[in-house]
Scaffold this motif. Structure first.
Motif, mmCIF file in Angstrom:
data_model
loop_
_atom_site.group_PDB
_atom_site.id
_atom_site.type_symbol
_atom_site.label_atom_id
_atom_site.label_comp_id
_atom_site.label_asym_id
_atom_site.label_seq_id
_atom_site.Cartn_x
_atom_site.Cartn_y
_atom_site.Cartn_z
ATOM 1 N N GLU A 10 4.486 8.376 10.720
ATOM 2 C CA GLU A 10 5.135 7.436 9.881
ATOM 3 C C GLU A 10 4.114 6.412 9.288
ATOM 4 O O GLU A 10 4.102 6.155 8.129
ATOM 5 N N LEU A 11 3.419 5.823 10.081
ATOM 6 C CA LEU A 11 2.626 4.816 9.885
ATOM 7 C C LEU A 11 1.426 5.175 8.912
ATOM 8 O O LEU A 11 0.861 4.748 7.954
ATOM 9 N N LEU A 12 0.995 6.786 9.307
ATOM 10 C CA LEU A 12 0.068 7.417 8.554
ATOM 11 C C LEU A 12 0.424 7.578 7.066
ATOM 12 O O LEU A 12 -0.458 7.187 6.303
ATOM 13 N N ASN A 13 1.564 8.250 7.134
ATOM 14 C CA ASN A 13 2.067 8.331 5.560
ATOM 15 C C ASN A 13 2.280 6.899 4.652
ATOM 16 O O ASN A 13 2.029 7.063 3.557
ATOM 17 N N ILE A 14 2.833 5.819 5.504
ATOM 18 C CA ILE A 14 2.880 4.602 4.740
ATOM 19 C C ILE A 14 1.617 4.065 4.330
ATOM 20 O O ILE A 14 1.416 3.594 3.272
ATOM 21 N N MET A 15 0.646 4.119 5.347
ATOM 22 C CA MET A 15 -0.721 3.624 4.978
ATOM 23 C C MET A 15 -1.578 4.477 3.828
ATOM 24 O O MET A 15 -1.861 3.961 2.798
ATOM 25 N N THR A 16 -1.379 5.539 3.806
ATOM 26 C CA THR A 16 -1.861 6.477 2.712
ATOM 27 C C THR A 16 -1.336 6.265 1.399
ATOM 28 O O THR A 16 -1.896 6.225 0.351
ATOM 29 N N THR A 17 -0.071 6.101 1.281
ATOM 30 C CA THR A 17 0.762 6.018 -0.002
ATOM 31 C C THR A 17 0.631 4.709 -0.401
ATOM 32 O O THR A 17 0.071 4.291 -1.659
ATOM 33 N N SER A 18 0.283 3.598 0.276
ATOM 34 C CA SER A 18 0.098 2.167 0.113
ATOM 35 C C SER A 18 -1.209 2.100 -0.513
ATOM 36 O O SER A 18 -1.791 1.390 -1.526
ATOM 37 N N MET A 19 -2.040 2.893 0.049
ATOM 38 C CA MET A 19 -3.691 2.837 -0.288
ATOM 39 C C MET A 19 -3.791 3.554 -1.816
ATOM 40 O O MET A 19 -4.605 2.989 -2.669
ATOM 41 N N MET A 20 -2.982 4.656 -1.853
ATOM 42 C CA MET A 20 -3.098 5.085 -3.200
ATOM 43 C C MET A 20 -2.481 4.398 -4.272
ATOM 44 O O MET A 20 -3.040 4.238 -5.474
ATOM 45 N N ILE A 21 -1.335 3.804 -3.945
ATOM 46 C CA ILE A 21 -0.753 2.745 -4.959
ATOM 47 C C ILE A 21 -1.854 1.618 -5.561
ATOM 48 O O ILE A 21 -2.096 1.197 -6.412
ATOM 49 N N LEU A 22 -2.457 0.987 -4.314
ATOM 50 C CA LEU A 22 -3.416 -0.113 -4.480
ATOM 51 C C LEU A 22 -4.666 0.293 -5.386
ATOM 52 O O LEU A 22 -5.039 -0.353 -6.085
ATOM 53 N N THR A 23 -5.078 1.667 -5.151
ATOM 54 C CA THR A 23 -6.191 1.831 -5.847
ATOM 55 C C THR A 23 -5.923 2.092 -7.333
ATOM 56 O O THR A 23 -6.528 1.727 -8.157
ATOM 57 N N SER A 24 -4.682 2.638 -7.492
ATOM 58 C CA SER A 24 -4.342 3.186 -8.889
ATOM 59 C C SER A 24 -4.258 1.826 -9.654
ATOM 60 O O SER A 24 -4.329 1.744 -10.829
ATOM 61 N N ILE A 25 -3.655 0.680 -8.987
ATOM 62 C CA ILE A 25 -3.425 -0.634 -9.573
ATOM 63 C C ILE A 25 -4.608 -1.065 -9.933
ATOM 64 O O ILE A 25 -4.876 -1.651 -11.069
ATOM 65 N N MET A 26 -5.597 -1.002 -9.016
ATOM 66 C CA MET A 26 -6.919 -1.704 -9.157
ATOM 67 C C MET A 26 -7.799 -0.945 -10.271
ATOM 68 O O MET A 26 -8.279 -1.595 -11.221
ATOM 69 N N ILE A 27 -7.766 0.291 -10.555
ATOM 70 C CA ILE A 27 -8.240 1.387 -11.524
ATOM 71 C C ILE A 27 -7.643 0.698 -12.778
ATOM 72 O O ILE A 27 -8.252 0.468 -13.745
ATOM 73 N N TYR A 28 -6.312 0.660 -12.877
ATOM 74 C CA TYR A 28 -5.694 0.193 -13.936
ATOM 75 C C TYR A 28 -6.016 -1.199 -14.717
ATOM 76 O O TYR A 28 -6.388 -1.256 -15.823
ATOM 77 N N HIS A 29 -6.072 -2.264 -13.698
ATOM 78 C CA HIS A 29 -6.564 -3.654 -14.331
ATOM 79 C C HIS A 29 -8.026 -3.514 -14.653
ATOM 80 O O HIS A 29 -8.522 -4.288 -15.256
#
Length: 51
Positions: A10-29
């Protein structure tokens, strides 16, 4: 009682999802803040060859 996944899974899934969201936000900005970077591609020196 239903079968549950281990805590590390569960922690692995949460971490990968959060990292994908953060990288997409960084690329967008990054694309919002640097609109001039795309113009450099189109302003290359055009060579006018006369054959």
């Amino acid at each position: 009682m239903p079968q549950m996944s281990p805590l590390w899974w569960e922690l692995l899934n949460i971490m990968t999802t959060s990292m994908m969201i953060l990288t997409s936000i960084m690329i967008y900005h990054n694309k919002l803040n640097n609109p001039k970077s795309n113009n450099k591609i189109y302003t290359k020196n055009k060579l006018h060859w006369k054959w």
